[in-house]
Design a protein around this motif. Structure first.
Motif, PDB file in Angstrom:
ATOM      1  N   PHE A  68       0.853  -1.185   0.000  1.00 51.77           N
ATOM      2  CA  PHE A  68       0.000   0.000   0.000  1.00 51.77           C
ATOM      3  C   PHE A  68       0.890   1.236   0.000  1.00 51.77           C
ATOM      4  CE2 PHE A  68      -2.582  -3.041   2.543  1.00 51.77           C
ATOM      5  CZ  PHE A  68      -3.634  -3.174   1.647  1.00 51.77           C
ATOM      6  N   ARG A  69       0.446   2.254  -0.720  1.00 52.86           N
ATOM      7  CA  ARG A  69       1.165   3.533  -0.691  1.00 52.86           C
ATOM      8  C   ARG A  69       1.062   4.112   0.717  1.00 52.86           C
ATOM      9  NH1 ARG A  69       2.982   6.638  -4.727  1.00 52.86           N
ATOM     10  NH2 ARG A  69       1.752   5.561  -6.292  1.00 52.86           N
ATOM     11  N   ALA A  70       2.138   4.711   1.192  1.00 55.31           N
ATOM     12  CA  ALA A  70       2.167   5.291   2.538  1.00 55.31           C
ATOM     13  C   ALA A  70       2.613   6.749   2.456  1.00 55.31           C
ATOM     14  CB  ALA A  70       3.118   4.502   3.433  1.00 55.31           C
ATOM     15  N   LYS A  71       2.188   7.517   3.451  1.00 46.73           N
ATOM     16  CA  LYS A  71       2.647   8.898   3.583  1.00 46.73           C
ATOM     17  C   LYS A  71       3.408   8.999   4.889  1.00 46.73           C
ATOM     18  CE  LYS A  71      -0.713  11.243   0.772  1.00 46.73           C
ATOM     19  NZ  LYS A  71      -2.069  10.822   0.590  1.00 46.73           N
ATOM     20  N   VAL A  72       4.622   9.522   4.788  1.00 43.90           N
ATOM     21  CA  VAL A  72       5.481   9.696   5.958  1.00 43.90           C
ATOM     22  C   VAL A  72       5.604  11.192   6.206  1.00 43.90           C
ATOM     23  CG1 VAL A  72       7.793   9.333   6.896  1.00 43.90           C
ATOM     24  CG2 VAL A  72       6.745   7.573   5.454  1.00 43.90           C
ATOM     25  N   PRO A  73       5.066  11.663   7.340  1.00 44.60           N
ATOM     26  CA  PRO A  73       5.143  13.093   7.626  1.00 44.60           C
ATOM     27  C   PRO A  73       6.545  13.462   8.105  1.00 44.60           C
ATOM     28  CG  PRO A  73       4.088  11.976   9.454  1.00 44.60           C
ATOM     29  CD  PRO A  73       4.394  10.929   8.406  1.00 44.60           C
ATOM     30  N   GLY A  74       7.235  14.255   7.333  1.00 48.81           N
ATOM     31  CA  GLY A  74       8.589  14.648   7.736  1.00 48.81           C
ATOM     32  C   GLY A  74       9.555  13.484   7.658  1.00 48.81           C
ATOM     33  N   PRO A  90       8.940  -8.285   6.390  1.00 48.74           N
ATOM     34  CA  PRO A  90       8.117  -7.410   7.243  1.00 48.74           C
ATOM     35  C   PRO A  90       8.353  -7.708   8.724  1.00 48.74           C
ATOM     36  CG  PRO A  90       6.815  -8.265   5.435  1.00 48.74           C
ATOM     37  CD  PRO A  90       8.129  -8.994   5.408  1.00 48.74           C
ATOM     38  N   GLY A  91       8.767  -6.691   9.462  1.00 45.08           N
ATOM     39  CA  GLY A  91       9.104  -6.896  10.859  1.00 45.08           C
ATOM     40  C   GLY A  91       8.667  -5.775  11.789  1.00 45.08           C
ATOM     41  N   THR A  92       7.984  -4.771  11.244  1.00 45.27           N
ATOM     42  CA  THR A  92       7.518  -3.644  12.051  1.00 45.27           C
ATOM     43  C   THR A  92       5.997  -3.717  12.155  1.00 45.27           C
ATOM     44  OG1 THR A  92       9.341  -2.270  11.230  1.00 45.27           O
ATOM     45  CG2 THR A  92       7.476  -1.120  12.223  1.00 45.27           C
ATOM     46  N   ASN A  93       5.480  -3.609  13.371  1.00 50.13           N
ATOM     47  CA  ASN A  93       4.023  -3.576  13.527  1.00 50.13           C
ATOM     48  C   ASN A  93       3.486  -2.269  12.961  1.00 50.13           C
ATOM     49  OD1 ASN A  93       3.682  -6.051  14.677  1.00 50.13           O
ATOM     50  ND2 ASN A  93       3.372  -5.299  16.754  1.00 50.13           N
ATOM     51  N   TRP A  94       2.403  -2.374  12.192  1.00 45.48           N
ATOM     52  CA  TRP A  94       1.774  -1.210  11.605  1.00 45.48           C
ATOM     53  C   TRP A  94       1.393  -0.200  12.686  1.00 45.48           C
ATOM     54  CZ3 TRP A  94       1.294   2.378   8.488  1.00 45.48           C
ATOM     55  CH2 TRP A  94       0.127   3.085   8.250  1.00 45.48           C
ATOM     56  N   SER A  95       1.005  -0.666  13.868  1.00 49.43           N
ATOM     57  CA  SER A  95       0.602   0.240  14.949  1.00 49.43           C
ATOM     58  C   SER A  95       1.743   1.192  15.320  1.00 49.43           C
ATOM     59  CB  SER A  95       0.147  -0.547  16.174  1.00 49.43           C
ATOM     60  OG  SER A  95       1.194  -1.369  16.654  1.00 49.43           O
ATOM     61  N   ARG A  96       2.968   0.727  15.252  1.00 47.43           N
ATOM     62  CA  ARG A  96       4.133   1.561  15.583  1.00 47.43           C
ATOM     63  C   ARG A  96       4.262   2.715  14.591  1.00 47.43           C
ATOM     64  NH1 ARG A  96       9.574   1.826  14.407  1.00 47.43           N
ATOM     65  NH2 ARG A  96      10.891   2.395  16.165  1.00 47.43           N
ATOM     66  N   ALA A 104      -1.607   5.285   5.488  1.00 45.99           N
ATOM     67  CA  ALA A 104      -1.663   4.469   4.272  1.00 45.99           C
ATOM     68  C   ALA A 104      -2.992   4.694   3.596  1.00 45.99           C
ATOM     69  CB  ALA A 104      -1.487   2.993   4.623  1.00 45.99           C
ATOM     70  N   ASP A 105      -3.058   4.360   2.302  1.00 47.45           N
ATOM     71  CA  ASP A 105      -4.306   4.568   1.575  1.00 47.45           C
ATOM     72  C   ASP A 105      -5.303   3.421   1.778  1.00 47.45           C
ATOM     73  OD1 ASP A 105      -2.998   2.706  -0.001  1.00 47.45           O
ATOM     74  OD2 ASP A 105      -3.064   3.876  -1.833  1.00 47.45           O
ATOM     75  N   LYS A 106      -4.981   2.460   2.601  1.00 51.28           N
ATOM     76  CA  LYS A 106      -5.894   1.363   2.961  1.00 51.28           C
ATOM     77  C   LYS A 106      -5.794   1.107   4.453  1.00 51.28           C
ATOM     78  CE  LYS A 106      -6.893   0.147  -1.313  1.00 51.28           C
ATOM     79  NZ  LYS A 106      -8.093   0.422  -1.959  1.00 51.28           N
ATOM     80  N   ARG A 107      -6.855   0.533   5.014  1.00 53.15           N
ATOM     81  CA  ARG A 107      -6.859   0.196   6.439  1.00 53.15           C
ATOM     82  C   ARG A 107      -6.189  -1.155   6.644  1.00 53.15           C
ATOM     83  NH1 ARG A 107      -9.714   2.947   9.984  1.00 53.15           N
ATOM     84  NH2 ARG A 107     -10.207   1.132  11.253  1.00 53.15           N
ATOM     85  N   LEU A 108      -5.380  -1.209   7.680  1.00 49.87           N
ATOM     86  CA  LEU A 108      -4.707  -2.454   8.067  1.00 49.87           C
ATOM     87  C   LEU A 108      -4.952  -2.699   9.543  1.00 49.87           C
ATOM     88  CD1 LEU A 108      -1.183  -1.874   6.460  1.00 49.87           C
ATOM     89  CD2 LEU A 108      -2.890  -3.509   5.695  1.00 49.87           C
ATOM     90  N   SER A 109      -4.921  -3.940   9.942  1.00 49.78           N
ATOM     91  CA  SER A 109      -4.972  -4.266  11.360  1.00 49.78           C
ATOM     92  C   SER A 109      -3.709  -3.708  12.017  1.00 49.78           C
ATOM     93  CB  SER A 109      -5.022  -5.789  11.521  1.00 49.78           C
ATOM     94  OG  SER A 109      -4.721  -6.148  12.848  1.00 49.78           O
ATOM     95  N   PRO A 110      -3.809  -3.130  13.206  1.00 51.40           N
ATOM     96  CA  PRO A 110      -2.628  -2.571  13.874  1.00 51.40           C
ATOM     97  C   PRO A 110      -1.503  -3.584  14.079  1.00 51.40           C
ATOM     98  CG  PRO A 110      -4.621  -1.861  14.994  1.00 51.40           C
ATOM     99  CD  PRO A 110      -5.036  -2.888  13.981  1.00 51.40           C
TER     100      PRO A 110
END
Length: 167
Positions: A68-74, A90-96, A104-110
């Motif tokens: 999914f495309r993501a936006k990183v502020p700063g 993949p090793g980082t929890n989305w919640s972090r 992200a442009d889609k919803r993911l489980s944390p």
């Protein structure tokens, strides 16, 4: 059976439409058209089935998303690994990342495990790569390759759903 004296391959030994190295041919090539042989040179069905088998054996999760495309502020959140050219599992929890303001442009489980991928094509472009993205990088160890495969697959799917021709 393949006659080793007749097979032509790349300088690195990759053979057939999917460009499998010999050990991958032995491990993953399948007779998908059921003609009694694993033919990666002339059988499109065997080539596609073999790549599918490769993906499945490397952990492909049918029906699950790829990226999914993501936006990183700063700046990227401190301590967050970012994959650029080299793939990362993949090793980082989305919640972090969510807590740090990444969207992200889609919803993911944390609890979804992701990799933040940075692509440089004028300016920085960020993506959340999931397990299926990583599986593509097992086939070709390049984030750029995996992204090209993913984006092409989306274009084909969109054309199919619209009832049109493949791009």
């Amino acid at each position: 059976s393949v006659d080793a004296l007749e097979v032509k391959g790349s300088y690195a030994g990759a053979v057939g439409m999917p460009q499998f190295i010999p050990s991958s041919y032995r491990a993953y090539a399948v007779d998908f058209d059921n003609d009694g042989r694993r033919d990666l040179w002339a059988s499109t069905a065997d080539a596609i089935g073999s790549v599918g088998n490769y993906f499945q054996r490397h952990g492909w999760r049918a029906g699950e998303p790829v990226a999914f495309r993501a936006k990183v502020p700063g700046a990227v959140p401190r301590g967050t690994p970012v994959a650029k050219k080299k793939p990362m599992k993949p090793g980082t929890n989305w919640s972090r990342l969510l807590a740090a303001g990444v969207t992200a442009d889609k919803r993911l489980s944390p609890s979804t495990r992701v990799t933040l991928v940075r692509l440089d094509a004028p300016g920085a472009e960020y993506w959340l790569a999931l397990t299926n993205f990583y599986v593509i990088t097992r086939y070709n160890h390049s984030n750029l390759y995996a992204m090209a495969v993913y984006q092409l697959s989306r274009e084909i799917q969109d054309a199919y759903e619209a009832g049109g021709e493949e791009p």
